[in-house]
Scaffold this active site. Structure first.
Site, PDB file in Angstrom:
ATOM      1  N   GLN A 220     -67.764 -56.213 -83.681  1.00 15.70           N
ATOM      2  CA  GLN A 220     -67.175 -55.560 -84.851  1.00 15.70           C
ATOM      3  C   GLN A 220     -66.640 -56.625 -85.801  1.00 15.70           C
ATOM      4  O   GLN A 220     -65.848 -57.477 -85.398  1.00 15.70           O
ATOM      5  CB  GLN A 220     -66.053 -54.606 -84.426  1.00 15.70           C
ATOM      6  CG  GLN A 220     -65.286 -53.982 -85.576  1.00 15.70           C
ATOM      7  CD  GLN A 220     -64.004 -54.734 -85.893  1.00 15.70           C
ATOM      8  OE1 GLN A 220     -63.468 -55.456 -85.063  1.00 15.70           O
ATOM      9  NE2 GLN A 220     -63.515 -54.583 -87.108  1.00 15.70           N
TER      10      GLN A 220
ATOM     11  N   GLY B 170     -57.984 -53.935 -81.492  1.00 21.26           N
ATOM     12  CA  GLY B 170     -57.424 -55.274 -81.552  1.00 21.26           C
ATOM     13  C   GLY B 170     -56.160 -55.435 -80.735  1.00 21.26           C
ATOM     14  O   GLY B 170     -55.556 -54.467 -80.264  1.00 21.26           O
TER      15      GLY B 170
ATOM     16  N   TYR C 247     -64.609 -57.707 -89.288  1.00 22.08           N
ATOM     17  CA  TYR C 247     -63.811 -57.519 -90.488  1.00 22.08           C
ATOM     18  C   TYR C 247     -64.290 -58.563 -91.493  1.00 22.08           C
ATOM     19  O   TYR C 247     -64.296 -59.761 -91.188  1.00 22.08           O
ATOM     20  CB  TYR C 247     -62.323 -57.718 -90.196  1.00 22.08           C
ATOM     21  CG  TYR C 247     -61.663 -56.545 -89.533  1.00 22.08           C
ATOM     22  CD1 TYR C 247     -61.690 -55.285 -90.111  1.00 22.08           C
ATOM     23  CD2 TYR C 247     -60.990 -56.697 -88.322  1.00 22.08           C
ATOM     24  CE1 TYR C 247     -61.075 -54.206 -89.513  1.00 22.08           C
ATOM     25  CE2 TYR C 247     -60.372 -55.617 -87.711  1.00 22.08           C
ATOM     26  CZ  TYR C 247     -60.424 -54.381 -88.306  1.00 22.08           C
ATOM     27  OH  TYR C 247     -59.818 -53.308 -87.706  1.00 22.08           O
TER      28      TYR C 247
ATOM     29  N   HIS D 263     -60.764 -44.500 -88.432  1.00 25.72           N
ATOM     30  CA  HIS D 263     -59.948 -45.546 -87.812  1.00 25.72           C
ATOM     31  C   HIS D 263     -58.845 -44.926 -86.944  1.00 25.72           C
ATOM     32  O   HIS D 263     -57.740 -45.466 -86.836  1.00 25.72           O
ATOM     33  CB  HIS D 263     -59.323 -46.458 -88.873  1.00 25.72           C
ATOM     34  CG  HIS D 263     -59.230 -47.893 -88.467  1.00 25.72           C
ATOM     35  ND1 HIS D 263     -60.011 -48.880 -88.999  1.00 25.72           N
ATOM     36  CD2 HIS D 263     -58.428 -48.516 -87.574  1.00 25.72           C
ATOM     37  CE1 HIS D 263     -59.698 -50.047 -88.466  1.00 25.72           C
ATOM     38  NE2 HIS D 263     -58.732 -49.853 -87.582  1.00 25.72           N
TER      39      HIS D 263
END
Length: 431
Positions: free
Chosen positions: A152, A103, A154, A324
């Site tokens: 992707q 991001g 969230y 992550h």
């Protein structure tokens, strides 16, 4: 004559250019990328990209895990021709590399996700577009021109927003949906905390939201509920507050001048902070996602074999082993240490679902080891962002090119001719 391999082609091109005084745009040693990028990135930008949770032990463990393995080369094998391609969800990829979702790429380069898209496309590497992007997925998809991408997700606390993001991902040509599971809350990241810096609070990295019709409706409702005024008191006009207001205004759709006095930019930030994640997410929610899309679903953040088995039993199409990059749980198991157990669990169910891997890869030998331990493909995270910071799209392309070339030569020099040759018996544990 057989076609020249990418390893030899890249190696020769670098040496020939060097004869005329031209050097690569980024270090060819992947371990040097971080220190080079640190010199050109802002303090906040570098802290956000390089930083990890707590003591940063998880990030260090990710890298150290590779040093516990050694490659055992085999001799007298004809490696004149090599195949590094892999099939994922019905499409043949030229290499096992993916550009992992990262991001707020605007903190590395103004062209952000568009530059990564161009660099990845040049190397035929599929990028996974982040929900926390600096550019909308539709604009990135146009830049990719049909060369392929994944999205992707969230999982937001607002179900209508989730549905909208998934629908947009399908509409703009995403080939798979990667659901990140390990970010119900942001990890404790001292580098960012010590700077008091959360990019999203400055309107950075929320372009997927501000370009979404459901999110815009939520913002409009927030503004309306405040009577059209700024929804909370404006901060005291310190230099930092002014800089934050400017950042919000520049990153919000529309002209910066109008946004400086409009309530929407601040309302968008506050709305994002309200709906970003859903801590109550459980296995019982997966059927709902399956009903929203026909895209292959990959669960990202799997580290425990039992979670891998549950994922397969739930009917997902792929499992993504990742911690992550060490950014969420301090002193987590290294992703590479978790990989063999997850692979065994998935294969033990009889499933042929791909097992994707990221966290800690810095060079072609790391890719080799991850593949030998059972990964189907690997995501490249921080290295491609450092390439972006150093040289924009060219830097991204060179980082990915170098990894492809190094992997190709690693295969050849180890007596392998395809990724199918990469099995655990190609490795031994280091003393």
């Amino acid at each position: 004559m057989p076609p020249e391999s990418i390893g030899r082609t890249v190696q020769s091109a670098i040496y020939r250019a060097g004869a005329f005084g031209r050097r690569p745009a980024v270090p060819t040693d992947g371990t040097q990328l971080e220190s080079a990028a640190r010199k050109v990135m802002s303090k906040r930008g570098f802290a956000y990209v390089a930083g990890s949770a707590g003591s940063e032990a998880s990030a260090e463990a990710n890298v150290a895990a590779f040093s516990r393995w050694r490659v055992v080369p085999r001799m007298l094998v004809d490696t004149t021709e090599r195949d590094t391609s892999v099939e994922l969800f019905g499409r043949r990829h030229e290499s096992p590399l993916l550009a992992a979702p990262v991001g707020v790429l605007s903190m590395a380069d103004d062209e952000a996700d568009l530059a990564v898209a161009r660099g990845a496309r040049e190397q035929a590497v599929t990028p996974i577009l982040s929900t926390q992007a600096s550019v909308s997925m539709e604009e990135v998809a146009r830049t990719l021109g049909g060369s392929g991408h994944w999205y992707q997700l969230y999982w937001s606390s607002n179900d209508h927003l989730v549905e909208s993001l998934v629908s947009r991902a399908e509409a703009c040509g995403s080939e798979a949906l990667v659901v990140t599971l390990d970010t119900a809350y942001l990890g404790w990241r001292p580098r960012d905390l010590d700077l008091g810096h959360l990019p999203f609070a400055r309107g950075e990295g929320i372009a997927q939201y501000t370009s979404d019709p459901v999110f815009r409706r939520l913002v409009a409702e927030r503004v309306a509920s405040a009577g059209g005024a700024t929804p909370t008191p404006r901060p005291r006009p310190t230099p930092a507050a002014v800089a934050t207001l400017l950042s919000m205004s520049r990153n919000h759709p529309g002209g910066t001048r109008r946004n400086l006095t409009a309530p929407e930019p601040r309302a968008a930030v506050e709305t994002f902070l309200d709906v970003f994640s859903r801590p109550s997410l459980t296995w019982d929610d997966l059927p709902r996602l399956r009903s929203l899309t026909s895209l292959p679903i990959v669960l990202k953040g799997i580290l425990h074999p039992e979670d891998a088995r549950r994922a397969v039993d739930a009917g997902v199409d792929g499992v993504y082993v990742s911690n992550h990059g060490g950014r969420q749980v301090d002193r987590s198991i290294a992703a590479l240490d978790a990989l063999p157990g997850v692979v065994e669990a998935v294969r033990g169910t009889g499933s042929s679902a791909p097992v994707i891997f990221d966290s800690g890869i810095r060079c072609g030998a790391d890719v080799f080891i991850a593949l030998a331990l059972g990964a189907t493909a690997v995501g490249i995270g921080r290295p491609h962002v450092y390439g972006l910071a150093l040289a924009g799209a060219v830097g991204v392309s060179e980082v990915l090119r170098n990894l492809r070339a190094e992997l190709d030569l690693q295969l050849a020099l180890s007596g392998c001719t395809s990724l199918a040759d990469l099995t655990p018996d190609r490795l031994v544990r280091a003393d």
